[in-house]
Design an enzyme around this catalytic site. Structure first.
Site, PDB file in Angstrom:
ATOM      1  CB  CYS A   1      -9.390  -0.525   3.162  1.00  0.00           C
ATOM      2  SG  CYS A   1      -7.779  -1.289   3.314  1.00  0.00           S
TER       3      CYS A   1
ATOM      4  NE  ARG B   1      -1.612  -2.419  -3.403  1.00  0.00           N
ATOM      5  CZ  ARG B   1      -1.289  -2.647  -2.137  1.00  0.00           C
ATOM      6  NH1 ARG B   1      -0.006  -2.711  -1.782  1.00  0.00           N
ATOM      7  NH2 ARG B   1      -2.231  -2.821  -1.228  1.00  0.00           N
TER       8      ARG B   1
ATOM      9  CD  GLN C   1      -3.817  -6.281   0.347  1.00  0.00           C
ATOM     10  OE1 GLN C   1      -4.737  -5.587  -0.041  1.00  0.00           O
ATOM     11  NE2 GLN C   1      -2.658  -5.767   0.696  1.00  0.00           N
TER      12      GLN C   1
ATOM     13  CG  ASP D   1      -7.287  -6.693   2.926  1.00  0.00           C
ATOM     14  OD1 ASP D   1      -6.547  -6.436   3.881  1.00  0.00           O
ATOM     15  OD2 ASP D   1      -7.311  -6.030   1.884  1.00  0.00           O
TER      16      ASP D   1
ATOM     17  CG  HIS E   1     -11.245  -4.496   6.583  1.00  0.00           C
ATOM     18  ND1 HIS E   1     -11.501  -4.954   5.306  1.00  0.00           N
ATOM     19  CD2 HIS E   1     -10.147  -3.704   6.485  1.00  0.00           C
ATOM     20  CE1 HIS E   1     -10.605  -4.434   4.468  1.00  0.00           C
ATOM     21  NE2 HIS E   1      -9.772  -3.683   5.159  1.00  0.00           N
TER      22      HIS E   1
ATOM     23  CE  LYS F   1       2.991  -0.701   7.834  1.00  0.00           C
ATOM     24  NZ  LYS F   1       3.610  -1.776   7.082  1.00  0.00           N
TER      25      LYS F   1
ATOM     26  CG  HIS G   1      -7.068  -1.700   7.765  1.00  0.00           C
ATOM     27  ND1 HIS G   1      -7.726  -1.331   6.608  1.00  0.00           N
ATOM     28  CD2 HIS G   1      -7.231  -0.651   8.622  1.00  0.00           C
ATOM     29  CE1 HIS G   1      -8.260  -0.135   6.763  1.00  0.00           C
ATOM     30  NE2 HIS G   1      -7.962   0.297   7.974  1.00  0.00           N
TER      31      HIS G   1
END
Length: 635
Positions: free
Chosen positions: A333, A362, A380, A382, A384, A463, A509
């Protein structure tokens, strides 16, 4: 008298009547099946008295909250059984979990499989005694004294955390066993009907590697023996489908001792991975997304600005570059925010849909790692979406449709949860309510069934979570849509409106697969390694019956590969039965058997993994069949 609304039916009861007594008044069957209640939507123990007009729900094992209460009671029964067999036991914690329950024990020796059998037998004795579970409260001082007397140092630690708050400590007693517990619980141990202990592992106290390693015993229970039998069959099936075993057998991927939590993908695994990524890119092109890539390492200051430092630093890896502190990104992000800020945008540019396949890292405790399902680095998928406020509903609805279209390709059913903002939400109360209401409205307008998952949203917004159901009934949380007003504020993102003034965009997101690695693990287990043709690393295995057909087999191989079909040829000096079994073990969708007859007639004898022997077909017909199946992405 008080009025109680039970599913639209109003009944009167004496003030102080418990939920259990209300269930009993409705019928003995409901009373026996009741696990937990709700008063005006709030979870309540069956022992809870109803003191004013209200709405009451009585939940059975068929509900998620009912299962949790049922399994939580089982964890107490197990703890009591362990205490009977090992009187010197020091207890950790024992919650209900997604599939069953566990309890952590500090024991003088390691638990053996024989011990599990004895503990299970003792549990059945306690269940047969039908001991009532009694809830009572003590002051922190009284509770601490009780636990110190019994040598329960971990319970004392938990009590001390609450002692400064001045709250009463709730406990539950069943026969000769007493435990700290907020509940809720079943009314008695006899309410449990069928129980099985499944495993024993190590677990650090409070998941901290600095603390002592305890022994964690897992179990499962059901109201009917038949349900337990069905579960155990599914458990055996799950073992056969374990992606870690299949990844090794099919030579797809592995986790090496030299890199715990860091997956290796081998050539066949990379084919599978790249097919998924090509599919992902095709879907996103169709939905007008642009793709970017942002750095893996970024300056520490960025993570303070984004808010991740305060909420996520324990899960991050750090390094120094030129004497400055940097972080290896745990999510994409903040990089996406910087990519947006690179230029000025107009309202005419919005919505701006930007996708990224970003590698993130992570820190996970070693005990939490599990094949591809829980790793320390993953890609990921992702995206946006930057938009104006009046575009929010249509964009969220569009993402829902995109996610639905993807999951249908793999044959997944799914259910949806709306996860509301957590306590550490960084926005205002007004913003929280508005964000949650927007997502509720979109889900309702789309005609989607959903449940509320309180407090499980992101620190910057609520979410929508998508939970996939695989072929043996297990669920996996994968897709998510997060609504965020906070990041654009923190990064001072703007666009020029129709009025010529600067305005703040809103953003979404979202992920579809969630993690490419984890999704591959899920697919491996969902298909038991027998991937559909379009995903299969090897689509056709060509099997010549003897060396005399090698030349024709190579011709078939060349024509298939030139047509874009992923083929292999087995030229080993083995009997055809052995070659067929080998291809079956590798779960290859099609086998092309070629012998003297096929070579002479320029045909192929086709065997399908799903349909068996399809007989002799011409090469053009076989290729057409393959191309149609790939194009349609048949599951």
């Amino acid at each position: 008298m008080i009025k109680v609304n039970l599913k639209g039916s109003i009944k009167e009861y004496e003030a102080g009547t418990t939920i259990a007594e209300i269930a009993q008044s409705i019928g003995a069957g409901l009373y026996k099946a009741a696990c937990v209640g709700k008063i005006n939507g709030e979870l309540a123990d069956l022992r809870t008295p109803v003191t004013e007009d209200c709405e009451v729900e009585i939940l059975t094992f068929d509900s998620d909250d009912g299962k949790k209460a049922y399994w939580h009671t089982c964890s107490h029964i197990m703890a009591q059984a362990v205490k009977h067999l090992f009187p010197e036991t020091v207890f950790g914690i024992g919650p209900a979990i997604e599939n069953g329950f566990f309890y952590d024990f500090d024991l003088p020796r390691s638990i053996t499989p024989e011990d599990l059998e004895k503990i299970e037998a003792e549990m059945k004795k306690i269940i047969k005694q039908n001991l009532p579970l009694e809830r009572f409260e003590l002051s922190p001082e009284e509770a601490k004294a009780l636990m110190e007397k019994d040598g329960q140092k971990y319970k004392v630690e938990l009590i001390e955390e609450h002692s400064g708050k001045g709250e009463k400590i709730s406990l539950y007693r069943q026969g000769d066993f007493t435990d700290l517990c907020a509940g809720p619980h079943l009314m008695s141990t006899g309410s449990v009907k069928a129980v099985k202990l499944t495993n024993c592992t190590g677990a650090y106290w409070r998941a901290d590697a600095k603390n002592k390693m305890l022994q964690r015993i897992y179990g499962i229970a059901f109201p009917k023996a038949s349900e337990l039998d069905e579960y155990l069959v599914r458990l055996e099936e799950a073992k056969k489908r374990d992606h870690r075993r299949l990844g090794k057998e099919l030579d797809l991927f592995a986790i090496m001792d030299e890199g715990p939590g860091f997956p290796f993908f081998f050539p066949k695994g990379m084919i599978l991975r790249n097919q998924l990524l090509d599919f992902w890119r095709g879907v996103h092109r169709k939905w007008n997304y642009e793709e970017i890539s942002t750095p893996i390492i970024l300056n520490e200051e960025l993570w303070h600005r984004s808010g991740h430092w305060d909420h996520y630093k324990e899960n991050m890896y750090f390094t120094k570059i030129d004497g400055e502190d940097y972080a290896i990104k745990p999510m994409n992000c903040p990089g996406g925010m910087l990519a947006y800020k690179r230029k000025l945008w107009s309202y005419r540019d919005l919505p701006l849909r930007v996708a990224e396949l970003g590698l993130v890292h992570r820190h996970e405790l070693s005990g939490a790692l599990h094949g591809l399902m829980r790793v320390r680095c993953f890609t990921q998928d992702d995206a946006h979406i930057f938009m104006t406020e009046d575009q929010i509903e249509s964009e969220v609805a569009g993402v829902i449709k995109l996610i639905d279209s993807v999951y249908k390709v793999f044959g997944f059913k799914y259910h949806v949860e709306l996860s509301t903002c957590p306590e550490d939400f960084i926005g205002s109360e007004e913003m929280r309510v508005m964000s949650e209401n927007i997502l509720k409205k979109v889900l309702t307008d789309q005609g989607m069934d959903f449940v509320i998952n309180p407090g499980d949203g992101a620190f910057y917004g609520p979410k929508i979570d998508f939970h996939l159901e695989d072929s043996i009934g297990r669920t996996w949380q994968c897709g998510t849509i997060q609504l965020d007003y906070q990041m654009p504020e923190r990064f001072d993102l703007t666009y020029t409106g129709a009025d010529g003034q600067k305005h703040r965009p809103v953003m979404i997101h979202r992920v579809v697969f969630g993690s490419i690695e984890r999704f591959i693990g899920i697919l491996t287990e969902h298909y038991a390694g027998a991937f559909p043709l379009w995903l299969a690393p090897v689509q056709v295995k060509i099997l010549p019956i003897s060396e005399k057909q090698h030349a024709y087999a190579k011709q078939v191989y060349d024509r298939l590969t030139e047509a874009g079909i992923r083929a292999e040829i087995d030229l080993d000096n083995e009997k055809i039965g052995y070659k067929i079994r080998s291809a079956q073990m590798q779960k290859i969708p099609y086998m092309a058997v070629v012998g003297a007859k096929e070579a002479e007639s320029e045909t192929i004898s086709v065997r399908s993994r799903k349909e068996g022997d399809l007989g002799a077909v011409s090469y053009p017909d076989f290729l057409k069949k393959l191309e149609e199946e790939v194009a349609e992405k048949r599951a």
